[in-house]
Design an enzyme around this catalytic site. Sequence first.
Site, short mmCIF file in Angstrom:
data_model
loop_
_atom_site.label_atom_id
_atom_site.label_comp_id
_atom_site.label_asym_id
_atom_site.label_seq_id
_atom_site.Cartn_x
_atom_site.Cartn_y
_atom_site.Cartn_z
N LYS A 4 0.84 -1.20 0.00
CA LYS A 4 0.00 0.00 0.00
C LYS A 4 0.87 1.24 0.00
O LYS A 4 1.88 1.30 0.68
CB LYS A 4 -0.88 0.00 1.25
CG LYS A 4 -1.71 1.26 1.46
CD LYS A 4 -1.77 1.66 2.93
CE LYS A 4 -0.44 2.14 3.44
NZ LYS A 4 -0.47 2.68 4.82
N PRO A 27 9.27 -4.97 4.51
CA PRO A 27 9.74 -4.67 5.87
C PRO A 27 8.57 -4.50 6.83
O PRO A 27 7.47 -4.10 6.45
CB PRO A 27 10.49 -3.34 5.70
CG PRO A 27 10.80 -3.25 4.24
CD PRO A 27 9.70 -3.96 3.54
N ALA A 56 6.54 -2.81 9.99
CA ALA A 56 6.33 -1.46 10.54
C ALA A 56 6.94 -0.41 9.62
O ALA A 56 7.76 0.41 10.03
CB ALA A 56 6.92 -1.37 11.95
N GLY A 114 4.98 1.43 6.96
CA GLY A 114 4.09 2.40 6.33
C GLY A 114 3.55 2.02 4.98
O GLY A 114 2.96 2.85 4.28
N ILE A 115 3.74 0.77 4.58
CA ILE A 115 3.21 0.31 3.29
C ILE A 115 2.21 -0.83 3.48
O ILE A 115 2.00 -1.64 2.57
CB ILE A 115 4.33 -0.07 2.31
CG1 ILE A 115 5.37 -0.98 2.97
CG2 ILE A 115 5.00 1.18 1.75
CD1 ILE A 115 6.47 -1.46 2.02
N GLY A 164 2.03 -3.60 5.32
CA GLY A 164 2.39 -5.02 5.30
C GLY A 164 1.42 -5.91 6.03
O GLY A 164 0.84 -6.83 5.45
N GLY A 165 1.20 -5.67 7.32
CA GLY A 165 0.29 -6.49 8.09
C GLY A 165 -1.14 -6.38 7.62
O GLY A 165 -1.88 -7.37 7.54
N SER A 166 -1.55 -5.15 7.29
CA SER A 166 -2.92 -4.94 6.79
C SER A 166 -3.12 -5.63 5.46
O SER A 166 -4.16 -6.26 5.21
CB SER A 166 -3.19 -3.43 6.64
OG SER A 166 -3.14 -2.78 7.89
N ALA A 167 -2.13 -5.52 4.57
CA ALA A 167 -2.22 -6.18 3.27
C ALA A 167 -2.23 -7.69 3.42
O ALA A 167 -2.93 -8.41 2.68
CB ALA A 167 -1.07 -5.74 2.37
N ASP A 177 -6.47 0.33 7.79
CA ASP A 177 -6.09 0.19 6.38
C ASP A 177 -6.58 -1.09 5.72
O ASP A 177 -6.49 -1.22 4.50
CB ASP A 177 -4.56 0.22 6.24
CG ASP A 177 -3.97 1.60 6.46
OD1 ASP A 177 -4.72 2.59 6.42
OD2 ASP A 177 -2.74 1.69 6.66
#
Length: 284
Positions: free
Chosen positions: A17, A101, A103, A105-106, A108-111, A143
Amino acid sequence: MSGPDRVMPDSETAYAKINLALHVRRRLPDGYHALETIFAFLDRGDVISAEPGDGVTLEIEGPFADGLSAIDNLVVQAARLLADQSGVKQGARIRLDKRLPVASGIGGGSADAAATLRLLNRLWRLGLTTAELADIAKPLGADVPACVASRTCRGTGIGQDLEPVADGDLRGTAALLVNPLVPVSTADIFAAWDGIDRGALESGQALQSARNGRNDLQPPAVAMVPILTGIVAMLEDCQPLVARMSGSGATCFGLFESLAEARDAERRCRGAKVPIWTMTGMIR
């Protein structure tokens, strides 16, 4: 590998994201923030795979797997939430190939959570629509609903009120992601926001709105991770369409007219001999 990731039919890409712009308008009593953002998604990211199994289990591999819990991971939470909401009695053996990576800001966990919902919707033959999956995803994080669709859109409220945005000027563009390999806490960055409302995100075409916008979390992130100033400067030296930090950081991005330009910028950034992670791809 710089092109789109190839995934098997029983796999799903957790698309990275990008917040092309992020305007924080005010703090809310519940601890969240009212914001306005333009979400866009790279055609690459983590990869989730699954097969039928007893209960819900998770294995994590990949370059950023170290230190991640397979017990309370958002992937597991998403799978169990979907099973509860749909009344499914089946299980799944899930594998997460962690390529983004942590934490950063893209999303990762949400995606990862969003990709899990899409994948298990197929595996369990639930037939839920994207909108239905996005609604189920809301308790998992601000997100996650946007990541379910993984298409360019405008987010308001806490980021979960989504609406289409004209993206004709964004289609065909490529992105370079650059991260200094320093994890940052989303909660800490939001807490450090100065509370000043600097105005609304303009409407219109996605790229033009982004170029005229800003990321209100970039100044507090730079204060915590000063190397971000140099990373954004490196990107700007490559003459992108726009360059700034994504989300709460610390990943920064540059948008380019072609993948060749993005890859050239990647080579230039890597030539700076500072510890960074990079990824190039096309905006979906």
